[in-house]
Design a protein around this motif. Structure first.
Motif, PDB file in Angstrom:
ATOM      1  N   THR A  68      -2.533 -47.987 -62.325  1.00 16.86           N
ATOM      2  CA  THR A  68      -2.557 -47.503 -60.943  1.00 16.86           C
ATOM      3  C   THR A  68      -1.553 -46.381 -60.695  1.00 16.86           C
ATOM      4  OG1 THR A  68      -0.948 -49.148 -60.193  1.00 16.86           O
ATOM      5  CG2 THR A  68      -3.274 -49.797 -60.139  1.00 16.86           C
ATOM      6  N   GLY A  69      -0.799 -46.007 -61.744  1.00 14.28           N
ATOM      7  CA  GLY A  69       0.171 -44.931 -61.606  1.00 14.28           C
ATOM      8  C   GLY A  69       1.551 -45.399 -61.166  1.00 14.28           C
ATOM      9  N   HIS A  70       1.745 -46.720 -61.044  1.00 15.45           N
ATOM     10  CA  HIS A  70       3.045 -47.264 -60.656  1.00 15.45           C
ATOM     11  C   HIS A  70       3.884 -47.584 -61.886  1.00 15.45           C
ATOM     12  CE1 HIS A  70       0.645 -48.137 -57.000  1.00 15.45           C
ATOM     13  NE2 HIS A  70       1.756 -47.693 -56.443  1.00 15.45           N
ATOM     14  N   PHE A  71       5.183 -47.620 -61.675  1.00 18.63           N
ATOM     15  CA  PHE A  71       6.109 -47.914 -62.767  1.00 18.63           C
ATOM     16  C   PHE A  71       6.617 -49.340 -62.625  1.00 18.63           C
ATOM     17  CE2 PHE A  71       6.220 -43.335 -62.070  1.00 18.63           C
ATOM     18  CZ  PHE A  71       5.837 -42.905 -63.335  1.00 18.63           C
ATOM     19  N   ARG A  72       5.976 -50.227 -63.360  1.00 15.88           N
ATOM     20  CA  ARG A  72       6.356 -51.645 -63.362  1.00 15.88           C
ATOM     21  C   ARG A  72       7.031 -51.939 -64.688  1.00 15.88           C
ATOM     22  NH1 ARG A  72       3.164 -53.903 -59.221  1.00 15.88           N
ATOM     23  NH2 ARG A  72       1.395 -52.594 -58.742  1.00 15.88           N
ATOM     24  N   THR A  73       8.042 -52.801 -64.618  1.00 14.59           N
ATOM     25  CA  THR A  73       8.764 -53.124 -65.843  1.00 14.59           C
ATOM     26  C   THR A  73       9.433 -54.480 -65.728  1.00 14.59           C
ATOM     27  OG1 THR A  73      10.338 -52.253 -67.461  1.00 14.59           O
ATOM     28  CG2 THR A  73      10.942 -52.016 -65.147  1.00 14.59           C
ATOM     29  N   GLU A  74       9.805 -55.009 -66.867  1.00 18.79           N
ATOM     30  CA  GLU A  74      10.580 -56.240 -66.901  1.00 18.79           C
ATOM     31  C   GLU A  74      12.052 -55.873 -66.814  1.00 18.79           C
ATOM     32  OE1 GLU A  74      11.491 -59.103 -70.426  1.00 18.79           O
ATOM     33  OE2 GLU A  74       9.562 -59.700 -69.533  1.00 18.79           O
ATOM     34  N   GLU A  83       9.941 -59.350 -63.051  1.00 20.89           N
ATOM     35  CA  GLU A  83       9.054 -58.182 -63.058  1.00 20.89           C
ATOM     36  C   GLU A  83       9.361 -57.367 -61.817  1.00 20.89           C
ATOM     37  OE1 GLU A  83       6.401 -56.770 -64.887  1.00 20.89           O
ATOM     38  OE2 GLU A  83       7.179 -58.047 -66.483  1.00 20.89           O
ATOM     39  N   GLY A  84       9.509 -56.051 -61.972  1.00 24.92           N
ATOM     40  CA  GLY A  84       9.830 -55.215 -60.833  1.00 24.92           C
ATOM     41  C   GLY A  84       9.023 -53.940 -60.802  1.00 24.92           C
ATOM     42  N   LEU A  85       8.907 -53.370 -59.632  1.00 28.92           N
ATOM     43  CA  LEU A  85       8.215 -52.113 -59.393  1.00 28.92           C
ATOM     44  C   LEU A  85       9.261 -51.096 -58.939  1.00 28.92           C
ATOM     45  CD1 LEU A  85       5.516 -50.496 -58.828  1.00 28.92           C
ATOM     46  CD2 LEU A  85       5.704 -51.379 -56.501  1.00 28.92           C
ATOM     47  N   ILE A  86       9.392 -49.992 -59.672  1.00 27.54           N
ATOM     48  CA  ILE A  86      10.334 -48.947 -59.285  1.00 27.54           C
ATOM     49  C   ILE A  86       9.755 -48.228 -58.070  1.00 27.54           C
ATOM     50  CG2 ILE A  86      11.618 -46.904 -60.019  1.00 27.54           C
ATOM     51  CD1 ILE A  86      12.239 -49.394 -61.745  1.00 27.54           C
ATOM     52  N   ASP A  87      10.517 -48.182 -56.974  1.00 25.29           N
ATOM     53  CA  ASP A  87      10.025 -47.633 -55.715  1.00 25.29           C
ATOM     54  C   ASP A  87      11.089 -46.734 -55.089  1.00 25.29           C
ATOM     55  OD1 ASP A  87       8.964 -47.094 -53.227  1.00 25.29           O
ATOM     56  OD2 ASP A  87       8.651 -49.194 -52.665  1.00 25.29           O
ATOM     57  N   THR A  88      10.974 -45.413 -55.300  1.00 24.02           N
ATOM     58  CA  THR A  88      11.951 -44.483 -54.745  1.00 24.02           C
ATOM     59  C   THR A  88      11.885 -44.423 -53.224  1.00 24.02           C
ATOM     60  OG1 THR A  88      10.459 -42.593 -54.990  1.00 24.02           O
ATOM     61  CG2 THR A  88      11.997 -43.032 -56.806  1.00 24.02           C
ATOM     62  N   GLY A  89      10.831 -44.954 -52.638  1.00 21.43           N
ATOM     63  CA  GLY A  89      10.717 -45.002 -51.184  1.00 21.43           C
ATOM     64  C   GLY A  89      11.405 -46.207 -50.575  1.00 21.43           C
ATOM     65  N   ALA A  90      11.882 -47.123 -51.414  1.00 24.72           N
ATOM     66  CA  ALA A  90      12.601 -48.299 -50.929  1.00 24.72           C
ATOM     67  C   ALA A  90      14.097 -48.000 -50.933  1.00 24.72           C
ATOM     68  CB  ALA A  90      12.298 -49.510 -51.808  1.00 24.72           C
ATOM     69  N   THR A  91      14.746 -48.216 -49.831  1.00 26.44           N
ATOM     70  CA  THR A  91      16.172 -47.957 -49.730  1.00 26.44           C
ATOM     71  C   THR A  91      16.972 -48.930 -50.581  1.00 26.44           C
ATOM     72  OG1 THR A  91      15.851 -47.167 -47.491  1.00 26.44           O
ATOM     73  CG2 THR A  91      18.094 -47.752 -48.109  1.00 26.44           C
ATOM     74  N   LEU A  92      16.586 -50.190 -50.544  1.00 25.85           N
ATOM     75  CA  LEU A  92      17.309 -51.227 -51.263  1.00 25.85           C
ATOM     76  C   LEU A  92      16.420 -51.908 -52.282  1.00 25.85           C
ATOM     77  CD1 LEU A  92      18.918 -52.901 -48.134  1.00 25.85           C
ATOM     78  CD2 LEU A  92      20.155 -51.608 -49.864  1.00 25.85           C
ATOM     79  N   VAL A  93      17.021 -52.584 -53.225  1.00 24.89           N
ATOM     80  CA  VAL A  93      16.287 -53.518 -54.069  1.00 24.89           C
ATOM     81  C   VAL A  93      15.841 -54.627 -53.121  1.00 24.89           C
ATOM     82  CG1 VAL A  93      16.513 -55.221 -55.910  1.00 24.89           C
ATOM     83  CG2 VAL A  93      17.559 -52.969 -56.167  1.00 24.89           C
ATOM     84  N   LYS A 151       6.216 -64.782 -47.780  1.00 23.51           N
ATOM     85  CA  LYS A 151       4.978 -64.249 -47.190  1.00 23.51           C
ATOM     86  C   LYS A 151       5.076 -62.745 -46.886  1.00 23.51           C
ATOM     87  CE  LYS A 151       6.305 -65.446 -42.492  1.00 23.51           C
ATOM     88  NZ  LYS A 151       6.071 -66.275 -41.342  1.00 23.51           N
ATOM     89  N   SER A 152       6.292 -62.215 -46.804  1.00 25.76           N
ATOM     90  CA  SER A 152       6.487 -60.808 -46.460  1.00 25.76           C
ATOM     91  C   SER A 152       6.521 -59.872 -47.655  1.00 25.76           C
ATOM     92  CB  SER A 152       7.806 -60.630 -45.703  1.00 25.76           C
ATOM     93  OG  SER A 152       7.811 -61.400 -44.536  1.00 25.76           O
ATOM     94  N   LEU A 153       6.810 -60.419 -48.846  1.00 27.50           N
ATOM     95  CA  LEU A 153       6.981 -59.560 -50.013  1.00 27.50           C
ATOM     96  C   LEU A 153       6.497 -60.289 -51.256  1.00 27.50           C
ATOM     97  CD1 LEU A 153       8.158 -56.840 -51.060  1.00 27.50           C
ATOM     98  CD2 LEU A 153      10.308 -58.058 -51.432  1.00 27.50           C
ATOM     99  N   HIS A 154       5.560 -59.672 -51.963  1.00 28.33           N
ATOM    100  CA  HIS A 154       5.000 -60.298 -53.162  1.00 28.33           C
ATOM    101  C   HIS A 154       5.577 -59.706 -54.440  1.00 28.33           C
ATOM    102  CE1 HIS A 154       2.247 -62.426 -50.581  1.00 28.33           C
ATOM    103  NE2 HIS A 154       1.914 -61.277 -50.018  1.00 28.33           N
ATOM    104  N   ASN A 155       5.987 -58.440 -54.410  1.00 31.36           N
ATOM    105  CA  ASN A 155       6.558 -57.768 -55.581  1.00 31.36           C
ATOM    106  C   ASN A 155       8.055 -57.602 -55.403  1.00 31.36           C
ATOM    107  OD1 ASN A 155       4.044 -57.145 -56.903  1.00 31.36           O
ATOM    108  ND2 ASN A 155       3.721 -55.585 -55.344  1.00 31.36           N
ATOM    109  N   THR A 156       8.763 -57.531 -56.510  1.00 28.64           N
ATOM    110  CA  THR A 156      10.176 -57.161 -56.469  1.00 28.64           C
ATOM    111  C   THR A 156      10.227 -55.642 -56.548  1.00 28.64           C
ATOM    112  OG1 THR A 156      10.835 -59.223 -57.523  1.00 28.64           O
ATOM    113  CG2 THR A 156      12.392 -57.376 -57.641  1.00 28.64           C
ATOM    114  N   LEU A 157      10.926 -55.036 -55.604  1.00 35.59           N
ATOM    115  CA  LEU A 157      11.011 -53.584 -55.541  1.00 35.59           C
ATOM    116  C   LEU A 157      12.395 -53.130 -55.973  1.00 35.59           C
ATOM    117  CD1 LEU A 157       9.316 -53.005 -52.063  1.00 35.59           C
ATOM    118  CD2 LEU A 157       8.256 -52.954 -54.338  1.00 35.59           C
TER     119      LEU A 157
END
Length: 180
Positions: A68-74, A83-93, A151-157
């Protein structure tokens, strides 16, 4: 009160990070670069944490994009696999309660006192600090984060509270390059 101001500032800045990066990657990298050593010791001490955690200079990690073009990594949060998704649009982890418990962070109901705006709407969050996050050979200590209800967050960002502590990060083709 300090945490309320901190969260408010992070939320306000989070909308501008992707816009700044797309408009001028060079300027963006200049803003997230470590401060020069001419600053007073009290101010420069936090910037020294990531370098002190590394035994070799210039640790590098490459993360391939998924389908999907996302950067997921362990990663390892406090030594435990996540498991985490690198998200430059997220201010915090950001992580959910289940992940927080898995890495040894307990958050009580009364700590969910901050309202945050997410892509899925408003949610309640608690502010925490992760002792260490490892991505391959890169290790960053003392990372600010939020815990949200499951319920608010399914992925670790993996947001800017970690990325800004790196020497650089960039996307080249289908790879995300991180350097400490």
């Amino acid at each position: 009160m300090r945490n309320v101001i901190l969260i408010g500032a992070f939320l306000g800045l989070s909308a501008s990070v992707p816009i700044l990066y797309q408009a001028s990657p060079e300027t963006f990298h200049g803003l997230v670069a470590p401060a020069p050593d001419t600053t007073p010791a009290v101010v420069s001490a936090p910037a020294a944490k990531p370098a002190a955690a590394s035994t070799a200079a210039h640790q590098k990690v490459s993360i391939p994009a998924d389908k999907t073009g996302h950067f997921r990594t362990e990663l390892r949060f406090n030594g435990r696999k996540v498991e985490g998704l690198i998200d430059t649009g997220a201010t915090l982890v950001a992580m959910n309660e289940t992940t927080a418990r898995k890495i040894g962070i307990t958050v009580s109901r009364n700590e969910f006192k901050y309202e945050v705006n997410t892509a899925n709407g408003k949610a309640r969050a608690a502010v925490v600090r992760i002792d260490s996050i490892e991505i391959g050979r890169i290790r960053v200590n003392g990372v600010d984060a939020v815990v949200m209800e499951d319920k608010s967050l399914h992925n670790t960002l993996i947001g800017m509270s970690l990325l800004k502590q790196l020497a650089r990060f960039e996307v080249k083709g289908e790879m995300l390059l991180l350097e400490q």
